[in-house]
Design a protein around this motif. Sequence first.
Motif, PDB file in Angstrom:
ATOM      1  N   LEU A 207       0.834  -1.202   0.000  1.00 29.51           N
ATOM      2  CA  LEU A 207       0.000   0.000   0.000  1.00 29.51           C
ATOM      3  C   LEU A 207       0.868   1.252   0.000  1.00 29.51           C
ATOM      4  O   LEU A 207       0.625   2.197  -0.762  1.00 29.51           O
ATOM      5  CB  LEU A 207      -0.934  -0.005   1.207  1.00 29.51           C
ATOM      6  N   ALA A 208       1.885   1.262   0.854  1.00 32.04           N
ATOM      7  CA  ALA A 208       2.796   2.405   0.899  1.00 32.04           C
ATOM      8  C   ALA A 208       3.538   2.567  -0.423  1.00 32.04           C
ATOM      9  O   ALA A 208       3.725   3.697  -0.922  1.00 32.04           O
ATOM     10  CB  ALA A 208       3.788   2.228   2.046  1.00 32.04           C
ATOM     11  N   LEU A 209       3.959   1.442  -1.012  1.00 31.82           N
ATOM     12  CA  LEU A 209       4.675   1.503  -2.286  1.00 31.82           C
ATOM     13  C   LEU A 209       3.776   2.015  -3.399  1.00 31.82           C
ATOM     14  O   LEU A 209       4.186   2.869  -4.206  1.00 31.82           O
ATOM     15  CB  LEU A 209       5.214   0.116  -2.637  1.00 31.82           C
ATOM     16  N   SER A 210       2.552   1.508  -3.471  1.00 32.97           N
ATOM     17  CA  SER A 210       1.631   1.955  -4.521  1.00 32.97           C
ATOM     18  C   SER A 210       1.320   3.440  -4.373  1.00 32.97           C
ATOM     19  O   SER A 210       1.249   4.172  -5.365  1.00 32.97           O
ATOM     20  CB  SER A 210       0.344   1.137  -4.489  1.00 32.97           C
ATOM     21  N   HIS A 211       1.145   3.885  -3.128  1.00 32.64           N
ATOM     22  CA  HIS A 211       0.881   5.307  -2.873  1.00 32.64           C
ATOM     23  C   HIS A 211       2.026   6.161  -3.418  1.00 32.64           C
ATOM     24  O   HIS A 211       1.797   7.154  -4.114  1.00 32.64           O
ATOM     25  CB  HIS A 211       0.716   5.525  -1.373  1.00 32.64           C
ATOM     26  N   ARG A 212       3.229   5.760  -3.111  1.00 28.97           N
ATOM     27  CA  ARG A 212       4.393   6.535  -3.540  1.00 28.97           C
ATOM     28  C   ARG A 212       4.537   6.555  -5.056  1.00 28.97           C
ATOM     29  O   ARG A 212       4.774   7.597  -5.667  1.00 28.97           O
ATOM     30  CB  ARG A 212       5.655   5.969  -2.901  1.00 28.97           C
ATOM     31  N   ALA A 236      -5.288   1.740  -6.928  1.00 34.46           N
ATOM     32  CA  ALA A 236      -3.977   1.100  -6.795  1.00 34.46           C
ATOM     33  C   ALA A 236      -3.785   0.585  -5.373  1.00 34.46           C
ATOM     34  O   ALA A 236      -3.223  -0.496  -5.158  1.00 34.46           O
ATOM     35  CB  ALA A 236      -2.871   2.087  -7.160  1.00 34.46           C
ATOM     36  N   GLY A 237      -4.273   1.349  -4.402  1.00 31.94           N
ATOM     37  CA  GLY A 237      -4.172   0.920  -3.013  1.00 31.94           C
ATOM     38  C   GLY A 237      -4.990  -0.332  -2.740  1.00 31.94           C
ATOM     39  O   GLY A 237      -4.537  -1.236  -2.033  1.00 31.94           O
ATOM     40  N   GLU A 238      -6.197  -0.392  -3.278  1.00 36.27           N
ATOM     41  CA  GLU A 238      -7.021  -1.594  -3.121  1.00 36.27           C
ATOM     42  C   GLU A 238      -6.296  -2.823  -3.659  1.00 36.27           C
ATOM     43  O   GLU A 238      -6.221  -3.870  -2.992  1.00 36.27           O
ATOM     44  CB  GLU A 238      -8.346  -1.438  -3.872  1.00 36.27           C
TER      45      GLU A 238
END
Length: 249
Positions: A207-212, A236-238
């Motif tokens: 989740l953190a990686l997709s956010h970034r 992307a987070g989902e």
Amino acid sequence: MSLREEWTVFRLAVQFLTRLPVGEPAWSAERMALTPRWYPGVGILVGLISGAAFWAGAPVSPLFAGVAAVAAGVLATGAFHEDGFADMCDGLGGGATRERALEIMRDSRLGTYGVLGIGLLLAGKVAALAVMGPWTAAAALVAAHAGGRLSAVLVMATAPYVRDHGTAKPVERGAPGWGLGASVAAAALVPAALLVPWGAAAALALLALSHRLVRRRFERRLGGYTGDCLGAVEQAGELAVLAGIAACL
């Protein structure tokens, strides 16, 4: 703020993000500005609906259950976030300049990048869900929908809105009280953490990686975010949360 006022803000958040019937909560610009803190809470609600659909479809096959769960989420939200994801794919994929990208993203027509992007996204969600049992899938869906919406709230809290008007304009004044949303999202991860501890850890990392990665992409091109970008980072987070849990089964 009183509980009655907070309940009104929550209902406005549900009304804004979904097509679920919540009556006619009293609208005001001030209340709308507070709704982002309840977006992860709305995610829990949508996740429960999707989880129930997975349970209903499980007797047919895991694949059918995954499709049913994803379809239920789309119906509950009116494809609100999926539409944003597809539009951002079109805009950033087909726009050579910032201005052209924003113009394409405002166009209601769907292009090649959007079709491919949304198709691959939905396929990824179904594939991840298809390896889960009903209890794990239900927990994963609650965590995914809450986590994806928290990712969008964090963008709102830390980046500028780049349009003069648009879908996200009523809530473009940051995300006051976003810590409440983070707490709600953390609580939404607890069932998944109890069932698949390493999966919950992997879900947080992805989740953190997709956010970034997603926000880096649109902030470099646009200098901030639009409503479509919020939909993209949420979707992307989902997928990231579902993939993280699925990978550890």
